[in-house]
Structure formats: C-alpha cells, structure tokens
Design an enzyme around this catalytic site. Sequence first.
Site, short mmCIF file in Angstrom:
data_model
loop_
_atom_site.label_atom_id
_atom_site.label_comp_id
_atom_site.label_asym_id
_atom_site.label_seq_id
_atom_site.Cartn_x
_atom_site.Cartn_y
_atom_site.Cartn_z
CE1 TYR A 56 22.98 -3.93 43.16
CE2 TYR A 56 23.98 -3.59 45.24
CZ TYR A 56 23.23 -4.17 44.80
OH TYR A 56 22.32 -5.27 45.20
CD GLN A 89 11.41 -10.20 37.68
OE1 GLN A 89 11.55 -10.76 38.80
NE2 GLN A 89 11.16 -10.80 36.74
CB VAL A 91 19.09 -2.56 38.17
CG1 VAL A 91 18.13 -3.34 39.17
CG2 VAL A 91 20.33 -3.75 38.27
CG HIS A 107 13.44 -5.65 41.49
ND1 HIS A 107 13.64 -7.07 40.79
CD2 HIS A 107 12.25 -5.77 41.99
CE1 HIS A 107 12.65 -7.77 41.27
NE2 HIS A 107 11.88 -7.27 41.82
#
Length: 229
Positions: A56, A89, A91, A107
Amino acid sequence: MNQKHHIVFFTGAGISQESGIETFRDTNGLWHNHKVEDIASKDGFEKNPQVVLDFYNQRREVVEKAQPNLAHNLIASLEDRYKVSVITQNVDDLHERAGSSNVMHLHGELNKCRSSKNSHLIYPYTGSLKVGDLAEDGSQLRPHIVWFGEEVVEIEKAIEITQTADLFIIIGTSMVVQPAGSLLLSVPVDAQTVYIDLNPDVEDGINLLVLKEKATVGMKQLVEDYLPY
Ligand code: OAD
C-alpha cells in the site's frame, strides 16, 4: 435532464487507468502479480505486516504522482448543472482532486490509515507506514482499506443514494466484487443506466446503454450526446 436531476456515478479501477494507475483484474493488473490473500486480507497482514504495508505504500506513491484525467474532470464539471454523487470502489483521491464534492469510498482510502484494533480510529496519512507505527490505542497502524472478508460499512448509504438516481453511470469496473457489484439492483426501474467500460460483458438492454470505450472517450461522448450544455 435539469438541475433537479440526480446523476449517480459508480466507478472502479478502469476510470483511473488512463491516469497511470493499474486495475486489478486486467492482464498485468494488480491481482495478476500478487496473491490477493497475501496482501488484501487480515490474515495476510497478521502473517507478514511489512509486506502488506509496503504494497500500500507503493500504491500511495503511484497515486500521489498521478493526475485526474478527463473522465474525472467531466464528472466534476457536471456539478454545475446537476446534482451529482460519486460512489467509488477506488482508494485513490482522483475524484476529489478533479473537484467532485460528493464522493463516497466504498473500499477505503489510501491517504488514510487506521488502528488495527478499532476501525473508527482513522487518521489522514501520507508517507510510508512501517511496522511499529502505532495508533493512539497502541495498536499497529494499517491502511484504511477494506480487505477481503471485512465489512463494507458504507454500502447501506450507497444503496440509498443509488435509489434516488435519475441517471446511473457505471465506469470502469468488472462489477464482480460484492456487495458493491450488486448496487445496480438498487437503481430505480425508470432510471437510465449507462455502462462505460473497455471490456463490458453485457449488451444494451431496456434502460441500459453500454459504451465499449475508455473512460475518457466514453465520458466525452456521453456528455456531448446526452448532457450537452
Ligand atoms: P477490476 O480490475 O476488477 O476491473 C476494471 C475494469 O475496468 C474492467 O472491467 C476493465 O475492462 C475496465 N477498464 C480497464 N481500463 C479501462 C479504461 N481505460 N477505461 C474504461 N474501462 C477500463 O477493478 P474494479 O471493478 O474496480 O477492492 O475492482 C473492484 C474491487 O476489486 C476493487 O475496489 C478492489 C479489488 O479487489 C479492494 O481492494 C477492496
């Protein structure tokens, strides 16, 4: 269509592809190069937290360098003339950076992190998370991302928004992830739905127009043909 009409956008990874952000399920997409259960689940995080944090951290870096594209920009510009809601959806924050003021992230968001014990302890975040970075409650900080098996807390609100749509526009999503993929069932029967996707697996139907196009091309065509100034 006039100012009272409500346009609801439902977007997925395909809308950000032309901004240089990989999708998940296309060839060479993120899920082709990684095992989902290793990096997008609580179990994966518990087994190998730094690997998950790094995944991430890299996504965050890519998004920071990316810019909104014409599709994001056109969606934002429609606010001048209509009530517009965006349910995404994604990010990334490209809808917000394009100027959309009403964006719901189903999400999660890359530029936030949270306690791994308490899902309500959420913080704005830019940078690179490391093992040892702690929330106020002493727990390891984790990305504010909804992982597989976790609850999509915003879904009820998303359903309510969808139920008030006059026009429902889906862009760049495979529609396979639930419960998000079932939002279509909440579109009012008399509302028009448009699906813009490079590789749609449906055809035009009653109240359904399918544009097999890139997000930027499809949005430009839609605005010119159906929502002209
Ligand atoms: P997918 O990768 O499943 O689907 C991307 C869709 O975008 C496909 O239907 C492609 O045909 C289409 N596409 C690709 N490039 C495009 C372009 N330039 N213009 C228009 N369409 C294009 O991504 P999502 O449906 O967003 O969840 O995936 C849903 C969820 O699965 C994600 O939010 C993520 C993932 O697991 C989490 O991480 C929780």
